[in-house]
Design a protein around this motif. Structure first.
Motif, PDB file in Angstrom:
ATOM      1  N   ILE A   1       0.839  -1.206   0.000  1.00  0.00           N
ATOM      2  CA  ILE A   1       0.000   0.000   0.000  1.00  0.00           C
ATOM      3  C   ILE A   1       0.869   1.249   0.000  1.00  0.00           C
ATOM      4  N   LEU A   2       1.883   1.281   0.878  1.00  0.00           N
ATOM      5  CA  LEU A   2       2.716   2.468   1.030  1.00  0.00           C
ATOM      6  C   LEU A   2       3.642   2.672  -0.166  1.00  0.00           C
ATOM      7  N   GLN A   3       4.008   1.600  -0.851  1.00  0.00           N
ATOM      8  CA  GLN A   3       4.908   1.737  -1.997  1.00  0.00           C
ATOM      9  C   GLN A   3       4.279   2.592  -3.096  1.00  0.00           C
ATOM     10  N   ARG A   4       2.943   2.624  -3.161  1.00  0.00           N
ATOM     11  CA  ARG A   4       2.262   3.450  -4.167  1.00  0.00           C
ATOM     12  C   ARG A   4       2.621   4.925  -4.022  1.00  0.00           C
ATOM     13  N   ALA A   5       2.981   5.322  -2.809  1.00  0.00           N
ATOM     14  CA  ALA A   5       3.272   6.729  -2.550  1.00  0.00           C
ATOM     15  C   ALA A   5       4.723   7.098  -2.829  1.00  0.00           C
ATOM     16  N   SER A   6       5.588   6.096  -3.007  1.00  0.00           N
ATOM     17  CA  SER A   6       7.032   6.356  -3.116  1.00  0.00           C
ATOM     18  C   SER A   6       7.559   5.899  -4.465  1.00  0.00           C
ATOM     19  N   ARG A   7       8.294   6.775  -5.123  1.00  0.00           N
ATOM     20  CA  ARG A   7       8.948   6.394  -6.373  1.00  0.00           C
ATOM     21  C   ARG A   7      10.263   5.669  -6.100  1.00  0.00           C
ATOM     22  N   THR A   8      10.733   5.736  -4.843  1.00  0.00           N
ATOM     23  CA  THR A   8      11.942   5.016  -4.432  1.00  0.00           C
ATOM     24  C   THR A   8      11.526   3.732  -3.728  1.00  0.00           C
TER      25      THR A   8
END
Length: 685
Positions: free
Chosen positions: A151-158
């Motif tokens: 879920i949180l990876q959607r917010a991060s390009r890294t």
């Protein structure tokens, strides 16, 4: 001991950032308690925290400005800067970030808050800041950690790099396994976690998670990749060196978790920062600041205190600053260090000198502003960072409650703007309004409260009026004769004028078609001047635009004619002509670009159409997966509370940019209300 191959770190500066209500201030309290900087962690709900000590923060139970506190952990000095989470106060974070070594991003594994987290991470990415993700409130988590990570990876390009996995008991996280140390820990309330043996049955899960972490690290370390391929267990020192290097190089975002309110996960977070966060030397390299040269510092925040004057909170990027040092700012202003103070919330302690890497409040640097770099000596330094305030999205009028405060208001507003440059203040001479603009309703409310609490100036706010115009749709001709005899020389001016509409945007055109000298040449400019003066307020009550006035005929008197008489005659003629030329009201229309998460696009479209807006089109937001841009034309009269409803419809993350596009005719009830409002304002004035 610093990881192998890395320079001594010196004092560290760590930003604490994250979405609104993610627990940043609570985490700072837990850190201060764990490091011994305070005896007991305060609570936001009780107004007892070191941070958020201002009346505005206490009143609204939210951070409205950066809060700074310095503490020591295992011999390393840390200064933590807790930044507001609301998007309305995001510019405060932008000024803080450049001089920070790293940031702790406090968040929850909540899909509804992913867009807000993405806004924060974008700020960090654009500022190129190394960052650690701290998943807070693990004690109430209902998802497995890998699901949370997706879920949180959607917010991060890294890529997010899981550093820990939780230990569960009856569905509750009671501890964690550190994947770098390969040790298990059980949480203790407001105390360091207890090291325990790895529970039976957890080894396969730990091995799988650790291998995934090492595999990600090996993307940037060929030697580690060879070890993994050869099934050789890498030395622990190499793992820690890789973690430090890849955080520093912004290849990964390490993920830890805990529960700030219980003090869980705080010690492991501090140890990770101590071993892995970049040093001041590495931060200088990131900013392009040479290691050699006179002492140099970056201003992170400006505060005007009630009794101590102006304080500039600054990070010393190079060298050491001393009280009395002459300095020059990156904009060329010269000043002198009036005093140096350590900061812990609202409390300060005076010190004679600031070491490289320290964060200190510098007194009485009156000409140096937030975001500036300043250096000791006479040589003007280059700026370490470019920080541009965002365009305002909300505006209100200001009026003092007591007329004796009018002079004081100007000085107080200047200080509020210096503390937060994302405010704008102007005086609209046409409408007779003082206007304060900012990033939202709460942003402006805090400014008004601050004017009173800090500077003793009470103001009331109102809705800004619109700069309507009027024009004509038909032709008309009229005579204006001004004749007055008062004894001695009289006054005489006589003109015949014609009016006709011009295309939108053409303004005012004056034409002279006099023949035979019926109006002497020296009075023709007076006719034009009288016409321009009359058109400042037409028959509907607004400035008149986009029309041509033609002087056709007239007469004069050898003795009684004058400039003033012909100006008066022109005003009389236009007063007769314009009502016959079908006057219409014009309103400014803005070109608006709205940015929202894709799932909120229909709600944003509804807000536009409900405001007499015209939707021009939709597009994906470049570089933002899951976001859209809506382009529209919206009357300025309808834009006033758009940001309030847009934020409500998008969980606080929607925003827009606007610019003037054109003037458009407005009729019906909207026109009637505007005309009535103008007449009321004139009678009140």
């Amino acid at each position: 001991m610093a990881p192998q191959g890395r320079p001594a770190a010196g004092p560290r500066c760590i930003a604490i950032v994250g979405p609104f209500q993610s627990g940043k201030t609570t985490l700072l309290e837990s850190i201060l308690e764990r490091t011994g900087a305070i005896d007991r962690a305060g609570r936001v709900s009780q107004g007892s925290t070191i941070g958020d000590s201002s009346p505005e923060a206490r009143s609204h139970a939210m951070s409205v400005e950066p809060n700074i506190a310095t503490a020591s952990f295992l011999g390393t000095t840390f200064t933590f800067v807790d930044c507001p989470g609301s998007v309305e106060f995001a510019h405060d974070m932008r000024a803080v970030l450049p001089a920070c070594d790293a940031a702790i991003v406090v968040c929850e594994a909540d899909e509804r808050k992913v867009p807000a987290l993405e806004l924060v991470l974008r700020e960090l990415e654009e500022a190129d800041i190394p960052r650690v993700l701290f998943i807070n409130k693990i004690d109430t988590a209902t998802r497995r950690v890998r699901e949370s990570l997706e879920i949180l990876q959607r917010a991060s390009r890294t890529p997010l790099l899981l550093r820990q996995i939780p230990l569960w008991r009856d569905g509750i996280a009671v501890g964690f396994i550190d994947l770098a140390l390969e040790r298990a820990f059980i949480y203790r309330e407001h105390a360091p976690s207890e090291v325990v043996s790895l529970p039976d049955g957890e080894l396969p899960r730990e091995k799988e998670a650790r291998y995934a972490m090492l595999e990600r690290l090996a993307d940037y370390d060929d030697a580690l990749m060879e070890d993994l391929i050869s099934e050789i267990e890498p030395p622990q020192d190499r793992v820690f060196d890789d973690l430090a290097r890849e955080l520093r190089d912004r290849h990964v975002v390490p993920v830890l978790f805990g529960a700030a309110e219980r003090g869980n996960g705080v010690t492991r977070l501090l140890k990770a920062l101590r071993h892995e966060a970049p040093s001041i030397a590495e931060t200088r390299d990131r900013l392009g600041v040479p290691a050699e040269g006179p002492p140099l510092a970056h201003v992170m925040r400006t505060v005007h205190t009630g009794h101590g004057g102006k304080l500039s909170v600054a990070r010393i990027l190079r060298g050491a600053l001393k009280e009395g040092d002459a300095v020059v700012g990156s904009r060329g202003a010269e000043s002198r260090v009036g005093g140096l103070l350590t900061v812990k919330g609202a409390a300060t302690t005076r010190v004679p000198e600031g070491a490289e890497g320290a964060v200190l409040a510098v007194a009485r640097m009156d000409m140096i502003e937030t975001g500036e770099t300043f250096a000791a000596g006479k040589a003007r330094p280059l700026s370490a960072a470019s920080i541009v305030p965002p365009d305002p999205v909300h505006v209100a009028t200001l009026a003092v409650r007591d007329r004796k405060d009018e002079v004081r208001l100007t000085g107080a507003i200047a200080k509020v703007l210096e503390e937060d440059p994302s405010y704008r203040f102007d005086h609209d001479a046409e409408l007779g309004e003082m206007r304060l603009s900012g990033q939202g309703e709460m942003h402006l409310r805090v400014a008004v409260e601050r004017l009173w609490s800090r500077f003793g100036v009470q103001v009331q706010t109102g809705r800004a009026r619109v700069r309507y115009r009027e024009t004509i749709k038909g032709d008309a001709t009229a005579r204006g004769r001004h004749k007055k005899q008062t004894g001695g020389h009289g006054q005489f001016g006589d003109v015949v004028i014609a009016v006709r509409p011009l295309p939108r945007g053409e303004g005012f055109v004056f034409e002279d078609r006099i023949t035979g000298g019926v109006v002497p040449r020296q009075y023709i400019p007076s006719v034009e001047a009288g016409g321009r003066d009359f058109l400042k307020r037409g028959p509907l009550g607004f400035p008149v635009v986009d029309l041509a006035v033609t002087l056709l005929d007239g007469s004069y008197h050898n003795v009684d004619s004058s400039d003033a008489a012909f100006q008066a005659a022109a005003r009389l003629a236009l007063g007769e002509a314009l009502p016959k030329a079908r006057p219409v009201l014009l309103e400014p229309v803005l070109s608006v670009e709205i940015a929202v998460p894709s799932d909120a696009l229909s709600r944003a479209s509804g807000l536009v159409t409900a405001r007499r807006g015209q939707i021009l089109g939709y597009d994906g937001r470049p570089g933002w997966s899951g976001w859209d841009l809506l382009s529209a034309l919206v009357p300025e009269a309808e834009i006033g509370d758009l940001i309030v409803e847009l934020r409500s419809a998008t969980a606080g993350v929607g925003t827009f940019r606007s610019r003037f596009d054109h003037m458009a005719e407005v009729t019906g009830r909207t026109a009637e209300q505007a005309i009535a409002g103008s007449r009321t304002a004139v009678s009140a004035g």
